[in-house]
Write a protein that holds these residues in place. Structure first.
Motif, PDB file in Angstrom:
ATOM      1  N   LYS A  13      40.970 123.207  48.585  1.00 44.48           N
ATOM      2  CA  LYS A  13      41.096 123.245  47.131  1.00 44.48           C
ATOM      3  C   LYS A  13      39.789 122.793  46.502  1.00 44.48           C
ATOM      4  O   LYS A  13      39.195 121.807  46.940  1.00 44.48           O
ATOM      5  CB  LYS A  13      42.243 122.308  46.702  1.00 44.48           C
ATOM      6  N   ASN A 149      51.999 116.557  44.523  1.00 45.63           N
ATOM      7  CA  ASN A 149      51.446 115.293  45.012  1.00 45.63           C
ATOM      8  C   ASN A 149      52.464 114.444  45.775  1.00 45.63           C
ATOM      9  O   ASN A 149      52.220 113.283  46.081  1.00 45.63           O
ATOM     10  CB  ASN A 149      50.840 114.501  43.856  1.00 45.63           C
ATOM     11  N   ASP A 187      47.220 111.750  46.551  1.00 47.28           N
ATOM     12  CA  ASP A 187      46.435 111.950  45.331  1.00 47.28           C
ATOM     13  C   ASP A 187      46.557 110.807  44.306  1.00 47.28           C
ATOM     14  O   ASP A 187      47.180 110.974  43.255  1.00 47.28           O
ATOM     15  CB  ASP A 187      46.822 113.294  44.686  1.00 47.28           C
TER      16      ASP A 187
HETATM   17 MG   LIG Z   1      46.869 116.737  43.520  1.00 51.03          MG
END
Ligand SMILES: [Mg+2]
Ligand SMILES: Nc1ncnc2c1ncn2[C@@H]1O[C@H](COP(=O)(O)OP(=O)(O)O)[C@@H](O)[C@H]1O
Length: 257
Positions: A13, A149, A187
């Motif tokens: 990502k 997340n 995260d």
């Molecule tokens: Mg994230």
């Protein structure tokens, strides 16, 4: 700021705040995740360096704090604050987002034993509520509680895995019982330490919005999360009252536009 190094791994990502790679740590059989905060050329160089360093250290600290207090999250293997890099444990498993899509979309499949899936989904939601309750009890605000997340990790997975599995498709939980999976938070880039009920309520509100936008059938599931939060978090009563206010503010805001 140290110059960026070439990362030996697969880019997963490339977000505005971070680039995320899958790689290996020390041994070729130990997968890891490398999160790099790239420099922002439009920002003043000194300020950029300070911010990058601060966010990187803050995320690693929050991960360590969670783990030491029994909230499951990736182990931090290595931090290079000058380069804005965190190397952490690879979590093998789907995100709750992918998981809900694959299981709720298949809900109309008559071949599936829907009742048993529903019961298992409910217990998974219980586990998510419990995890967030624990997180808030140790005064950590996640800051970006979305269904992407929150991950589900197969229990008993030490992190290393057979070569064949490493390139396989995104995991879907199929035959196994959902109770074989642990809820793992990832995260913490926007996280903070805070005992504020308002901050905790906003955390829940963000998750609520994420749930409702993930899948129409997720409303019922989110209520199970809240119910579990209520039972498992010491300060839940005040936070949930606060959540009502946050929702009202959110509604007013969206009416005004
Ligand atoms: Mg994230
Ligand atoms: N420790 C991890 N193990 C496996 N996948 C991860 C891990 N951390 C992040 N990911 C994957 O990378 C994506 C982006 O990482 P994340 O930390 O959420 O950064 P961002 O701030 O860009 O959302 C996640 O949505 C998840 O799919």
């Amino acid at each position: 700021m140290a110059p960026p190094r070439p990362i030996d791994g697969t880019l997963l990502k490339q977000g505005a705040e971070a680039h995320v790679y899958k790689s290996t740590f020390l041994l070729p059989t130990v997968p890891c995740l490398i999160k790099v905060r790239p420099t922002k050329p439009y920002r003043h160089a000194t300020l950029d360096m300070r911010l990058t360093k601060h966010r990187c250290v803050s995320e690693a600290r929050l991960l360590n704090r969670c783990r030491s207090m029994g909230v499951l999250c990736p182990a931090v293997y290595f931090v290079d604050e000058k380069r804005g890099e965190i190397i952490m444990e690879w979590i093998e498993g789907p995100s709750v987002r992918d998981f809900l899509h694959s299981h709720l979309d298949g809900a109309s499949d008559p071949d599936k034993e829907q009742n048993s899936i529903d019961v298992q989904l409910d217990s998974l939601m219980e586990a998510i509520g419990q995890t967030i309750g624990k997180l808030h009890d140790i005064d950590i605000i996640h800051g970006d509680l979305t269904t992407s997340n929150i991950m589900l990790k197969r229990r008993g997975n030490s992190g290393s895995m057979p070569e064949a599995q490493q390139t396989g498709p995104a995991l879907a939980i199929t035959e196994e019982s959902f109770s074989d999976f642990d809820v793992v938070l990832i995260d913490f880039g926007l996280g903070q330490v805070s005992n504020s009920d308002e901050d905790k309520a906003v955390d829940l509100y963000v998750l609520e919005r994420a749930f409702l936008s993930t899948h129409p059938r997720a409303t019922r599931l989110f209520n199970i999360i809240l119910d579990s939060y209520k039972r498992n978090c010491l300060g839940s009563a005040v936070v949930l009252r606060r959540l009502q206010e946050v929702r009202l503010r959110g509604r007013k805001k969206s009416m005004i536009g």
